[in-house]
Design a protein around this motif. Structure first.
Motif, mmCIF file in Angstrom:
data_model
loop_
_atom_site.group_PDB
_atom_site.id
_atom_site.type_symbol
_atom_site.label_atom_id
_atom_site.label_comp_id
_atom_site.label_asym_id
_atom_site.label_seq_id
_atom_site.Cartn_x
_atom_site.Cartn_y
_atom_site.Cartn_z
ATOM 1 N N LEU A 188 -25.177 -50.143 25.171
ATOM 2 C CA LEU A 188 -24.507 -50.673 23.981
ATOM 3 C C LEU A 188 -25.553 -50.874 22.894
ATOM 4 C CD1 LEU A 188 -21.975 -51.890 22.582
ATOM 5 C CD2 LEU A 188 -22.670 -54.108 23.539
ATOM 6 N N SER A 189 -25.312 -50.290 21.732
ATOM 7 C CA SER A 189 -26.230 -50.436 20.605
ATOM 8 C C SER A 189 -25.601 -51.309 19.526
ATOM 9 C CB SER A 189 -26.585 -49.075 20.004
ATOM 10 O OG SER A 189 -27.310 -48.300 20.932
ATOM 11 N N GLY A 190 -26.454 -52.006 18.781
ATOM 12 C CA GLY A 190 -25.960 -52.870 17.724
ATOM 13 C C GLY A 190 -26.912 -52.941 16.546
ATOM 14 N N THR A 191 -26.394 -53.412 15.427
ATOM 15 C CA THR A 191 -27.181 -53.610 14.218
ATOM 16 C C THR A 191 -26.939 -55.022 13.704
ATOM 17 O OG1 THR A 191 -26.979 -51.273 13.613
ATOM 18 C CG2 THR A 191 -27.644 -52.789 11.878
ATOM 19 N N LEU A 192 -28.012 -55.765 13.524
ATOM 20 C CA LEU A 192 -27.969 -57.133 13.019
ATOM 21 C C LEU A 192 -28.502 -57.151 11.591
ATOM 22 C CD1 LEU A 192 -27.728 -60.249 13.384
ATOM 23 C CD2 LEU A 192 -30.055 -60.192 14.328
ATOM 24 N N THR A 193 -27.735 -57.682 10.668
ATOM 25 C CA THR A 193 -28.143 -57.740 9.268
ATOM 26 C C THR A 193 -28.200 -59.190 8.806
ATOM 27 O OG1 THR A 193 -27.117 -55.596 8.812
ATOM 28 C CG2 THR A 193 -27.626 -56.985 6.917
ATOM 29 N N ILE A 194 -29.321 -59.583 8.243
ATOM 30 C CA ILE A 194 -29.504 -60.935 7.692
ATOM 31 C C ILE A 194 -29.540 -60.830 6.172
ATOM 32 C CG2 ILE A 194 -30.914 -63.025 7.697
ATOM 33 C CD1 ILE A 194 -29.916 -62.256 10.462
ATOM 34 N N GLU A 195 -28.713 -61.629 5.503
ATOM 35 C CA GLU A 195 -28.673 -61.646 4.040
ATOM 36 C C GLU A 195 -29.556 -62.774 3.511
ATOM 37 O OE1 GLU A 195 -27.302 -59.394 2.306
ATOM 38 O OE2 GLU A 195 -26.023 -58.408 3.806
ATOM 39 N N GLY A 196 -30.399 -62.437 2.529
ATOM 40 C CA GLY A 196 -31.252 -63.429 1.886
ATOM 41 C C GLY A 196 -31.081 -63.391 0.376
ATOM 42 N N LEU A 217 -32.896 -65.284 15.070
ATOM 43 C CA LEU A 217 -31.753 -64.623 15.682
ATOM 44 C C LEU A 217 -32.169 -63.541 16.680
ATOM 45 C CD1 LEU A 217 -30.244 -66.249 13.535
ATOM 46 C CD2 LEU A 217 -28.748 -64.268 13.192
ATOM 47 N N VAL A 218 -33.254 -62.835 16.382
ATOM 48 C CA VAL A 218 -33.758 -61.864 17.354
ATOM 49 C C VAL A 218 -34.224 -62.567 18.618
ATOM 50 C CG1 VAL A 218 -35.672 -60.294 17.827
ATOM 51 C CG2 VAL A 218 -34.317 -60.003 15.763
ATOM 52 N N ASP A 219 -34.878 -63.694 18.452
ATOM 53 C CA ASP A 219 -35.311 -64.473 19.612
ATOM 54 C C ASP A 219 -34.111 -64.888 20.458
ATOM 55 O OD1 ASP A 219 -37.436 -65.943 21.106
ATOM 56 O OD2 ASP A 219 -36.257 -67.684 20.474
ATOM 57 N N ALA A 220 -33.006 -65.226 19.802
ATOM 58 C CA ALA A 220 -31.799 -65.619 20.537
ATOM 59 C C ALA A 220 -31.210 -64.450 21.315
ATOM 60 C CB ALA A 220 -30.766 -66.184 19.567
ATOM 61 N N LEU A 221 -31.347 -63.246 20.791
ATOM 62 C CA LEU A 221 -30.867 -62.077 21.524
ATOM 63 C C LEU A 221 -31.688 -61.824 22.784
ATOM 64 C CD1 LEU A 221 -30.228 -59.514 18.630
ATOM 65 C CD2 LEU A 221 -28.493 -60.714 19.976
ATOM 66 N N LEU A 222 -32.983 -62.118 22.693
ATOM 67 C CA LEU A 222 -33.898 -61.777 23.780
ATOM 68 C C LEU A 222 -34.023 -62.858 24.848
ATOM 69 C CD1 LEU A 222 -36.745 -60.231 21.604
ATOM 70 C CD2 LEU A 222 -35.175 -58.985 23.100
ATOM 71 N N ASP A 223 -33.795 -64.099 24.480
ATOM 72 C CA ASP A 223 -34.065 -65.211 25.393
ATOM 73 C C ASP A 223 -32.956 -66.259 25.301
ATOM 74 O OD1 ASP A 223 -36.009 -66.487 27.244
ATOM 75 O OD2 ASP A 223 -35.985 -68.042 25.701
ATOM 76 N N PRO A 224 -32.424 -66.715 26.457
ATOM 77 C CA PRO A 224 -32.844 -66.403 27.824
ATOM 78 C C PRO A 224 -32.330 -65.034 28.274
ATOM 79 C CG PRO A 224 -30.961 -67.854 27.878
ATOM 80 C CD PRO A 224 -31.351 -67.726 26.428
ATOM 81 N N PRO A 225 -32.832 -64.527 29.426
ATOM 82 C CA PRO A 225 -32.341 -63.251 29.947
ATOM 83 C C PRO A 225 -30.825 -63.274 30.111
ATOM 84 C CG PRO A 225 -34.284 -63.970 31.151
ATOM 85 C CD PRO A 225 -33.888 -65.117 30.274
ATOM 86 N N PRO A 235 -31.587 -56.240 36.362
ATOM 87 C CA PRO A 235 -31.118 -57.114 35.281
ATOM 88 C C PRO A 235 -30.782 -56.336 34.014
ATOM 89 C CG PRO A 235 -33.065 -58.040 36.324
ATOM 90 C CD PRO A 235 -32.906 -56.659 36.871
ATOM 91 N N THR A 236 -29.811 -56.844 33.286
ATOM 92 C CA THR A 236 -29.496 -56.299 31.969
ATOM 93 C C THR A 236 -30.690 -56.509 31.043
ATOM 94 O OG1 THR A 236 -27.130 -56.671 32.219
ATOM 95 C CG2 THR A 236 -27.977 -56.595 29.965
ATOM 96 N N ASN A 237 -30.984 -55.497 30.224
ATOM 97 C CA ASN A 237 -32.166 -55.569 29.358
ATOM 98 C C ASN A 237 -31.810 -55.201 27.923
ATOM 99 O OD1 ASN A 237 -35.147 -55.771 28.998
ATOM 100 N ND2 ASN A 237 -34.884 -53.646 28.371
ATOM 101 N N LEU A 238 -32.228 -56.050 26.990
ATOM 102 C CA LEU A 238 -32.037 -55.784 25.562
ATOM 103 C C LEU A 238 -33.384 -55.514 24.920
ATOM 104 C CD1 LEU A 238 -29.737 -57.677 23.081
ATOM 105 C CD2 LEU A 238 -32.098 -57.205 22.446
ATOM 106 N N GLU A 239 -33.458 -54.426 24.163
ATOM 107 C CA GLU A 239 -34.676 -54.086 23.433
ATOM 108 C C GLU A 239 -34.363 -53.931 21.946
ATOM 109 O OE1 GLU A 239 -37.752 -53.942 24.403
ATOM 110 O OE2 GLU A 239 -37.379 -54.207 26.555
ATOM 111 N N ILE A 263 -28.877 -52.350 24.421
ATOM 112 C CA ILE A 263 -28.815 -53.064 25.700
ATOM 113 C C ILE A 263 -28.409 -52.087 26.793
ATOM 114 C CG2 ILE A 263 -27.937 -55.083 26.914
ATOM 115 C CD1 ILE A 263 -26.868 -54.761 23.386
ATOM 116 N N ARG A 264 -29.164 -52.054 27.886
ATOM 117 C CA ARG A 264 -28.773 -51.341 29.095
ATOM 118 C C ARG A 264 -28.265 -52.392 30.078
ATOM 119 N NH1 ARG A 264 -30.078 -45.817 28.498
ATOM 120 N NH2 ARG A 264 -30.265 -45.660 26.218
#
Length: 402
Positions: A188-196, A217-225, A235-239, A263-264
């Motif tokens: 599953l692929s995704g795109t995260l956009t932050i508006e400033g 927000l990227v940290d929230a995607l990565l942690d916790p596993p 385990p599922t892995n997000l890069e 994510i795989r």
């Protein structure tokens, strides 16, 4: 050409420059081999908006059941820097017991070995009692839109039904007999956009740097596993694969930041439940970001690719055991039953029949000087030969027992 010799069948395929999406003569060459063995060939081209037309091949030998399918692709990735190859990428040159060429292991080698294995079975014992088909695409290394998925639907609409399938992708990490793939993780692929708010770096109170929110927000995607895996899957892995602002100035706070990720995932999730879980993480992180000095919640959006791939696991014991026994009888190895690695066209085939994957050693796939040991070609041909005989014998015994 001697079809029982995988060195000859592979050389003929490698010499066809079938860089995706070009057919390059590979399907024509393969169809000629199969015609010699008695197959009926069906060439079909599929089209779709925004994608190149792709030629495909469906060939069948026999008209009754049981029906075994072999699936693969003749398209290959680009050669890259041609001058970096020590042998021509489409020359099929043999040096020190190895054949060089793009597609040698991924996956013209697997196709060549299956053709040679079937030729040997027919030469020794005649055509198997049932049917064998080859479902071959020219779109596996491309967008995978005008290939296997459409070819399966096309064949089914014409009345085709399969009892089992083998995909000849290179599954072995180090040596022949290491590994059979009995499933695959989803993707599953995704795109995260932050508006400033764009502004001068010397006047940050007048701007809103989207990278502050992006870090959180990227940290929230990565942690916790996302999970710890299970007995069937790792385990599922997000890069995160890119973070971009399109900003080349060092004194300008950017207006927007975009991150792309993939994510795989294992069978704990579906694409839908996984997307929901990630949205919940992002929503909480947007409210709680500690990098924004009292500012309001991070303004963001997240979009998930509609062309996700599900995870799957094959549970056909007869298919898995027959292939495992053939691998052990030929190589002396007891293959690991794995769900690791990327996606393959097995993700489409699993909706039609049980499917497993077994092919060559994949160490050099997609590399400069892609090559395969001639001994591995012979080993895989003997595995397929033993498997074909064993599978049809097992099917016949099952019918007699019932």
């Amino acid at each position: 050409m001697k079809l029982t010799d995988p060195t000859q069948t592979l050389a003929a395929l490698i010499r066809c420059p079938s860089v995706t999406p070009e057919e390059g003569g590979a399907l024509t060459t393969l169809a000629a081999m199969l015609s010699e063995l008695g197959f009926a060939n069906d060439r079909v081209t599929f089209s779709d908006t925004g994608t190149p037309d792709v030629e495909n091949l469906y060939s069948r030998l026999g008209s009754s059941g049981p029906h075994l399918m072999f699936a693969g692709h003749t398209d290959v990735v680009p050669v890259g820097d041609n001058s970096a190859w020590t042998q021509g990428p489409f020359g099929a040159d043999i040096v020190d017991g190895e054949m060089y060429g793009r597609g040698a292991v991924d996956m013209k080698g697997g196709i060549a070995c299956f053709v040679s294995a079937l030729a040997r079975v027919i030469e020794r014992k005649g055509v198997p009692e049932g049917s064998v088909s080859l479902l071959i695409t020219g779109d596996e290394e491309g967008p995978s839109i005008n290939g296997t998925e459409k070819l399966l639907a096309y064949a089914k609409a014409k009345g085709e039904h399969w009892d089992a399938a083998v995909v000849g992708e290179p599954t072995n990490p180090d040596k022949m007999g290491d590994m059979i793939k009995i499933g695959r993780r989803g993707s599953l692929s995704g795109t995260l956009t932050i508006e400033g708010v764009q502004g001068h770096v010397a006047y940050p109170h007048l701007a809103d740097n989207p990278l502050r929110g992006m870090v959180r927000l990227v940290d929230a995607l990565l942690d916790p596993p996302l999970d710890a895996g299970n007995e069937r899957f790792p385990p599922t892995n997000l890069e995160v694969t890119s973070i971009d602002t399109s900003n080349t100035a060092t004194n300008v706070i950017p207006a927007r930041s975009t991150a792309r990720f993939n994510i795989r995932f294992n069978d704990i999730w579906t694409a839908e439940t996984l997307a929901d879980a990630l949205r919940a993480r992002l929503e909480q992180a947007a409210r709680e970001s500690g990098l924004r000095n009292g500012r309001a919640a991070v303004r963001y959006s997240v979009d998930f690719d509609s062309r996700s791939s599900p995870s799957f696991l094959t549970r056909d014991d007869a298919l898995i055991e027959t292939l495992s026994e053939a691998v052990h009888a030929t190589t002396g190895q007891t293959p690991a039953l794995s769900t690791t690695g990327g996606t393959s066209d097995a993700r489409f085939i699993k909706d039609y029949c049980p499917v497993v994957e077994f092919g060559l050693v994949g160490k050099t796939m997609h590399m400069v000087d892609e090559r395969v040991a001639l001994s591995d070609l012979e080993s895989l041909t003997r595995v397929y030969e033993t498997f074909i005989e064993g599978w049809f014998e097992r099917q016949a015994a099952s019918v007699e027992a019932s």
